[in-house]
Design a protein around this motif. Structure first.
Motif, PDB file in Angstrom:
ATOM      1  N   THR A   1      61.828  16.482  42.921  1.00  0.00           N
ATOM      2  CA  THR A   1      60.533  15.900  42.589  1.00  0.00           C
ATOM      3  C   THR A   1      59.838  16.615  41.430  1.00  0.00           C
ATOM      4  N   THR A   2      60.063  17.917  41.253  1.00  0.00           N
ATOM      5  CA  THR A   2      59.458  18.594  40.110  1.00  0.00           C
ATOM      6  C   THR A   2      60.152  18.182  38.822  1.00  0.00           C
TER       7      THR A   2
ATOM      8  N   GLY B   1      65.476  21.459  38.883  1.00  0.00           N
ATOM      9  CA  GLY B   1      64.653  21.670  40.059  1.00  0.00           C
ATOM     10  C   GLY B   1      65.486  22.322  41.147  1.00  0.00           C
TER      11      GLY B   1
ATOM     12  N   SER C   1      57.831  14.723  47.536  1.00  0.00           N
ATOM     13  CA  SER C   1      56.880  14.245  46.531  1.00  0.00           C
ATOM     14  C   SER C   1      55.440  14.542  46.918  1.00  0.00           C
TER      15      SER C   1
ATOM     16  N   THR D   1      56.558  27.900  36.310  1.00  0.00           N
ATOM     17  CA  THR D   1      55.946  27.800  37.635  1.00  0.00           C
ATOM     18  C   THR D   1      54.439  27.676  37.475  1.00  0.00           C
ATOM     19  N   ASP D   2      53.705  27.716  38.598  1.00  0.00           N
ATOM     20  CA  ASP D   2      52.255  27.530  38.532  1.00  0.00           C
ATOM     21  C   ASP D   2      51.517  28.850  38.723  1.00  0.00           C
TER      22      ASP D   2
ATOM     23  N   LYS E   1      52.929  20.562  40.444  1.00  0.00           N
ATOM     24  CA  LYS E   1      54.075  19.923  39.796  1.00  0.00           C
ATOM     25  C   LYS E   1      53.660  19.239  38.496  1.00  0.00           C
TER      26      LYS E   1
ATOM     27  N   ASP F   1      57.456  25.193  41.792  1.00  0.00           N
ATOM     28  CA  ASP F   1      56.118  25.678  42.111  1.00  0.00           C
ATOM     29  C   ASP F   1      56.206  26.960  42.935  1.00  0.00           C
TER      30      ASP F   1
ATOM     31  N   ALA G   1      58.830  14.897  37.896  1.00  0.00           N
ATOM     32  CA  ALA G   1      57.524  15.004  37.243  1.00  0.00           C
ATOM     33  C   ALA G   1      57.681  15.340  35.766  1.00  0.00           C
TER      34      ALA G   1
END
Length: 264
Positions: free
Chosen positions: A102-103, A173, A72, A232-233, A79, A209, A106
């Motif tokens: 954790t993603t 995830g 996290s 994704t980022d 995220k 990510d 989110a």
């Protein structure tokens, strides 16, 4: 000294000592701070070390399974951006499966704002987050199973339950993504349950990510051709974007702040 020689020395030092500081390498190798940081970036990109503030540590082993709380704390801003962008793909009144991680969690936070959802999940944190006894507009179904360090419910009970489920979209995830190994996890049972989640969905959306690219866990969940969309980022590099797009995966780069999303 050539860059390759420097990087071999850095990788060896990290393996022997578990980690090393940039300042130590600058003094030992008699090069600039920026040169060492570039070397560490290169090694981290190959999965040989893990870049941390002020230096490098050993890369994660394929069977290492960080806990939910530890994960996290990794890349929270990215995220959050991924979660907001992914939630835009979900329509009111649809059915959604949400995996552990954790993603994915989110994303679940953003799903609270979407009306009339049916949510199937093998994540106790996701189920706890989305269940509201006062909200008759949302149905939350939690699979059974054995709990893993990443807070997933896995195993035969979860797999049998998911075999009878059919959802519109899966939010998945993953521990790592690699062009050859595909989607991976360090937990063998979780890989099986994630495959059951994939089979249950019409549309598979992987949320990960940029740090997940090039990371390989012990077990492959699925090859990249089995997924429809990857969110994704913006820090995912261009070579990775090209490789993903070659697999005919719909690549969505999450918007930063109020900037529009970019698809390819």
């Amino acid at each position: 000294m050539l860059a390759r020689q420097r990087q071999e020395l850095i990788a060896r030092a990290v393996e022997e000592h578990g980690g090393i500081r940039v300042s130590e390498l600058v003094a030992e190798l008699n090069v600039s701070d920026m040169t060492i940081r570039r070397d560490i970036e290169t090694l981290a990109g190959k999965g040989l070390v893990r870049k941390v503030h002020g230096g490098a540590t050993r890369a994660d082993r394929s069977a290492d399974e960080p806990g939910f709380t530890a994960k996290s704390e990794m890349h929270p801003q990215q995220k959050s951006e991924i979660a907001r962008t992914t939630a835009e793909l979900i329509s009111p009144g649809s059915s959604v499966a949400v995996s552990a991680g954790t993603t994915a969690y989110a994303v679940a936070q953003e799903l609270r704002h979407i009306k009339r959802l049916t949510v199937v999940t093998n994540s106790p944190p996701v189920a706890e987050l989305l269940f509201d006894p006062e909200d008759k507009d949302r149905l939350v179904v939690l699979t059974g199973g054995v709990r893993t360090p990443s807070d997933a419910l896995v195993g035969p009970v979860a797999n049998e339950m998911l075999a009878t489920v059919h959802v519109d979209t899966l939010i998945l995830g993953v521990h790592g993504i690699d062009i050859d190994a595909g989607l991976t996890t360090p937990n063998l049972q979780e890989a099986q349950t994630n495959r059951a989640l994939i089979r249950s969905a019409k549309h598979v959306v992987v949320v990960a990510d940029h740090s997940k690219w090039g990371t390989i866990g012990l077990s492959t969940i699925a090859t990249l051709d089995k997924i429809d969309t990857l969110v994704t980022d913006a820090e995912l590099d261009e070579p990775a974007r090209r490789e993903i797009s070659k697999q005919r995966v719909n690549l969505i780069i999450a918007a930063r702040d109020d900037a529009p999303s970019a698809s390819s």
